[in-house]
Design an enzyme around this catalytic site. Structure first.
Site, PDB file in Angstrom:
ATOM      1  N   VAL A   1       1.412   4.874   1.193  1.00 20.66           N
ATOM      2  CA  VAL A   1       1.752   5.084   2.632  1.00 20.66           C
ATOM      3  C   VAL A   1       2.705   4.934   3.969  1.00 20.66           C
ATOM      4  O   VAL A   1       3.276   4.455   4.002  1.00 20.66           O
ATOM      5  CB  VAL A   1       0.081   6.107   3.630  1.00 20.66           C
ATOM      6  CG1 VAL A   1       0.445   6.362   4.544  1.00 20.66           C
ATOM      7  CG2 VAL A   1      -1.056   7.001   2.738  1.00 20.66           C
ATOM      8  N   CYS A   2       2.388   3.178   3.111  1.00 23.64           N
ATOM      9  CA  CYS A   2       2.862   2.006   4.194  1.00 23.64           C
ATOM     10  C   CYS A   2       4.273   2.242   3.817  1.00 23.64           C
ATOM     11  O   CYS A   2       5.438   1.814   4.616  1.00 23.64           O
ATOM     12  CB  CYS A   2       2.378   1.099   4.445  1.00 23.64           C
ATOM     13  SG  CYS A   2       0.960   1.214   5.549  1.00 23.64           S
ATOM     14  N   THR A   3       4.212   1.979   2.367  1.00 24.38           N
ATOM     15  CA  THR A   3       5.359   1.857   1.949  1.00 24.38           C
ATOM     16  C   THR A   3       6.655   3.820   2.542  1.00 24.38           C
ATOM     17  O   THR A   3       7.855   3.086   1.929  1.00 24.38           O
ATOM     18  CB  THR A   3       5.133   1.849   0.088  1.00 24.38           C
ATOM     19  OG1 THR A   3       4.910   0.724  -0.378  1.00 24.38           O
ATOM     20  CG2 THR A   3       6.626   1.892  -0.495  1.00 24.38           C
TER      21      THR A   3
ATOM     22  N   THR B   1       0.869  -1.342  -0.170  1.00 26.55           N
ATOM     23  CA  THR B   1      -0.022   0.378  -0.206  1.00 26.55           C
ATOM     24  C   THR B   1       1.359   1.362  -0.177  1.00 26.55           C
ATOM     25  O   THR B   1       1.922   1.252   0.647  1.00 26.55           O
ATOM     26  CB  THR B   1      -0.960   0.051   1.448  1.00 26.55           C
ATOM     27  OG1 THR B   1      -0.020  -0.083   2.409  1.00 26.55           O
ATOM     28  CG2 THR B   1      -1.410  -0.861   1.145  1.00 26.55           C
TER      29      THR B   1
ATOM     30  N   LEU C   1       7.866   2.651   5.601  1.00 29.95           N
ATOM     31  CA  LEU C   1       8.785   1.943   6.062  1.00 29.95           C
ATOM     32  C   LEU C   1       9.942   2.618   5.366  1.00 29.95           C
ATOM     33  O   LEU C   1      10.716   2.106   6.124  1.00 29.95           O
ATOM     34  CB  LEU C   1       7.782   0.926   5.596  1.00 29.95           C
ATOM     35  CG  LEU C   1       7.829   0.058   6.680  1.00 29.95           C
ATOM     36  CD1 LEU C   1       6.066   0.285   6.916  1.00 29.95           C
ATOM     37  CD2 LEU C   1       7.668  -1.371   6.575  1.00 29.95           C
TER      38      LEU C   1
END
Ligand code: BEZ
Length: 210
Positions: A44-46, A42, A49
């Site tokens: 935003v998560c990318t 996804t 992290l």
């Protein structure tokens, strides 16, 4: 039961991209960050992290170990780490928990059913070397967290842990700090040789002690 500031961080064993861990053993004497994201692959998560990986040296400088979690399986995490490294120009070398059974997510109350029945929200816990919860924040899935702010909070927490000071609004490393109310002005003058600026009897500043 909800986790509150000052509680012991619940321990757990989990599968991660870097092997099985026991959370408390993983932390050892370090500070820790445990942070959840809703799902692999996804956008935003990318970025979150990737940003964390790019700040890894900053976390190490502060003796902070980072641990991410989502409810996706290990093979998916491993494929996704390749994408994160490629797109965010980083090298993710902190573990990511594969919490398919939602055991850790449930322990840390990371699933908020009115936001999503199945996915974790963006929770982030800062844990002290005493294994106590020092801070938590919760963001919705649509808002990426500010990891510079996370570092700023760690600086504040670490300063407070060593000296009888608090940090004012918008404080940044190197700026003046506040003498905590529990310290009398007489004691503060002895304790803080760089000087105490008494604006009000309850509002006393001193240069950052270190
Ligand atoms: C994201 O990480 O991009 C995301 C995940 C769930 C909902 C919205 C955004």
């Amino acid at each position: 039961m909800a986790i509150r500031l000052g509680d012991e961080a619940p321990n757990f064993k989990a599968k991660t991209t870097l092997g099985e861990i026991d959370f408390h053993e993983f932390l050892g004497d370090s500070w820790g960050i445990l942070f959840s994201h809703p799902a692999d692959f996804t956008p935003v998560c990318t970025t979150e992290l990737g940003r964390t990986a790019l700040l890894q040296q900053e976390f190490e400088n502060r003796n902070v170990k980072v641990l991410a979690i989502s409810v996706d399986p290990l093979d998916k995490h491993q494929q996704w780490v390749g994408d994160i490294n490629e797109t965010q120009h980083c090298f993710v070398d902190f573990p990511i928990i594969a919490d398919e059974n939602r055991e850790v997510a449930t322990l840390y109350d990371m699933i908020h059913p009115n936001a999503s029945a199945t996915l974790t929200v963006r929770s982030l816990f800062i844990i002290g070397p005493d294994k106590k919860i020092k801070l938590f924040i919760t963001y919705p899935a649509s808002t990426g967290r500010n990891f510079v702010e996370v570092l700023r909070v760690i600086d504040s927490l670490q300063l407070t842990a060593k000296h009888s000071v608090a940090t004012p609004a918008d404080w940044k490393h190197g700026e003046d700090v506040i003498v905590v109310p529990a310290v009398s002005t007489e004691d503060a003058i002895k304790k803080f040789p760089k000087g105490v600026n008494i604006v009000k009897p309850y509002l006393r500043y001193t240069p950052q002690p270190e």
